[in-house]
Design a protein around this motif. Structure first.
Motif, mmCIF file in Angstrom:
data_model
loop_
_atom_site.group_PDB
_atom_site.id
_atom_site.type_symbol
_atom_site.label_atom_id
_atom_site.label_comp_id
_atom_site.label_asym_id
_atom_site.label_seq_id
_atom_site.Cartn_x
_atom_site.Cartn_y
_atom_site.Cartn_z
ATOM 1 N N PRO A 78 0.903 -1.208 0.026
ATOM 2 C CA PRO A 78 0.005 -0.060 -0.122
ATOM 3 C C PRO A 78 0.955 1.049 0.047
ATOM 4 N N GLY A 79 0.360 2.174 -0.771
ATOM 5 C CA GLY A 79 1.175 3.532 -0.650
ATOM 6 C C GLY A 79 2.313 3.436 -1.659
ATOM 7 N N THR A 80 2.426 2.572 -2.554
ATOM 8 C CA THR A 80 3.233 2.435 -3.748
ATOM 9 C C THR A 80 2.607 2.719 -5.083
ATOM 10 N N ILE A 81 3.471 3.195 -6.112
ATOM 11 C CA ILE A 81 2.787 3.580 -7.275
ATOM 12 C C ILE A 81 3.122 2.313 -8.223
ATOM 13 N N VAL A 82 2.094 1.685 -8.862
ATOM 14 C CA VAL A 82 2.202 0.533 -9.670
ATOM 15 C C VAL A 82 2.111 0.782 -11.215
ATOM 16 N N GLU A 83 1.708 2.112 -11.539
ATOM 17 C CA GLU A 83 1.722 2.625 -12.857
ATOM 18 C C GLU A 83 1.734 4.150 -12.969
ATOM 19 N N VAL A 84 2.039 4.717 -13.844
ATOM 20 C CA VAL A 84 2.048 6.172 -14.284
ATOM 21 C C VAL A 84 1.013 6.200 -15.731
ATOM 22 N N VAL A 85 -0.077 7.072 -15.331
ATOM 23 C CA VAL A 85 -0.707 7.034 -16.354
ATOM 24 C C VAL A 85 -0.399 8.202 -17.366
ATOM 25 N N ARG A 86 0.063 9.503 -16.651
ATOM 26 C CA ARG A 86 0.279 10.777 -17.420
ATOM 27 C C ARG A 86 1.407 11.208 -16.601
ATOM 28 N N LYS A 87 2.577 11.714 -17.082
ATOM 29 C CA LYS A 87 3.698 12.072 -16.335
ATOM 30 C C LYS A 87 3.247 13.461 -15.650
ATOM 31 N N GLN A 100 -0.346 11.429 -12.682
ATOM 32 C CA GLN A 100 -1.716 10.675 -12.636
ATOM 33 C C GLN A 100 -0.914 9.134 -12.441
ATOM 34 N N VAL A 101 -1.456 8.508 -11.268
ATOM 35 C CA VAL A 101 -0.867 7.344 -11.004
ATOM 36 C C VAL A 101 -1.966 6.436 -10.582
ATOM 37 N N VAL A 102 -1.639 5.048 -10.729
ATOM 38 C CA VAL A 102 -2.431 3.841 -10.330
ATOM 39 C C VAL A 102 -1.476 3.287 -9.020
ATOM 40 N N VAL A 103 -2.429 3.159 -8.167
ATOM 41 C CA VAL A 103 -2.027 2.429 -6.693
ATOM 42 C C VAL A 103 -2.503 1.077 -6.695
ATOM 43 N N PRO A 104 -2.175 0.102 -5.682
ATOM 44 C CA PRO A 104 -2.505 -0.993 -5.293
ATOM 45 C C PRO A 104 -3.749 -0.769 -4.238
ATOM 46 N N LYS A 105 -4.612 -1.885 -4.274
ATOM 47 C CA LYS A 105 -5.530 -2.250 -3.357
ATOM 48 C C LYS A 105 -5.664 -3.652 -3.289
ATOM 49 N N ARG A 106 -5.898 -4.156 -1.973
ATOM 50 C CA ARG A 106 -6.064 -5.321 -1.487
ATOM 51 C C ARG A 106 -7.279 -5.802 -2.244
ATOM 52 N N ASP A 107 -7.286 -7.271 -2.469
ATOM 53 C CA ASP A 107 -8.432 -8.063 -2.872
ATOM 54 C C ASP A 107 -9.283 -8.492 -1.537
ATOM 55 N N ARG A 108 -10.194 -8.239 -1.258
ATOM 56 C CA ARG A 108 -10.747 -8.606 0.152
ATOM 57 C C ARG A 108 -11.905 -9.534 -0.264
#
Length: 108
Positions: A78-87, A100-108
């Motif tokens: 959590p709190g890490t960046i997994v992808e950059v959508v726009r610099k 603009q970034v994508v971050v992880p979420k846990r599958d619950r």
């Protein structure tokens, strides 16, 4: 400076127009041409004190990043960046545009 960028974009645009179904070698050349334009553009931005915000290995910082999506990931912290959508970019030491970034979420 801007005219050089304009000129550099003419080749890939004309190539795409004249070769609607290029072969692999042509796509490689087209990519190299566009990468060259991007490098030139970064040089022009740098000359005007505009620098990209480095994201690789960064933790989420809401002053520099805008979360635009969350993806299920049990591998990313959590709190890490997994992808950059726009610099994002700095102008001097100020954020000109957040990344603009994508971050992880846990599958619950």
């Amino acid at each position: 400076e801007l005219l050089e960028l304009f000129d550099a974009l003419e080749f890939p645009i004309n190539y795409i127009t004249n070769h609607p179904e290029p072969d692999r070698r042509a796509w490689i050349q087209l990519r190299k041409s566009l990468e060259s334009v991007q490098r030139k553009f970064y040089t022009v931005l740098s000359e005007h004190q505009v620098q990209p915000i480095e994201v690789q290995g960064s933790e989420l910082d809401f002053t520099k990043y805008q979360v635009v999506d969350r993806v299920v990931s049990d591998d990313s912290e959590p709190g890490t960046i997994v992808e950059v959508v726009r610099k994002g970019f700095y102008f001097g030491d100020k954020v000109l545009r957040p990344a603009q970034v994508v971050v992880p979420k846990r599958d619950r």
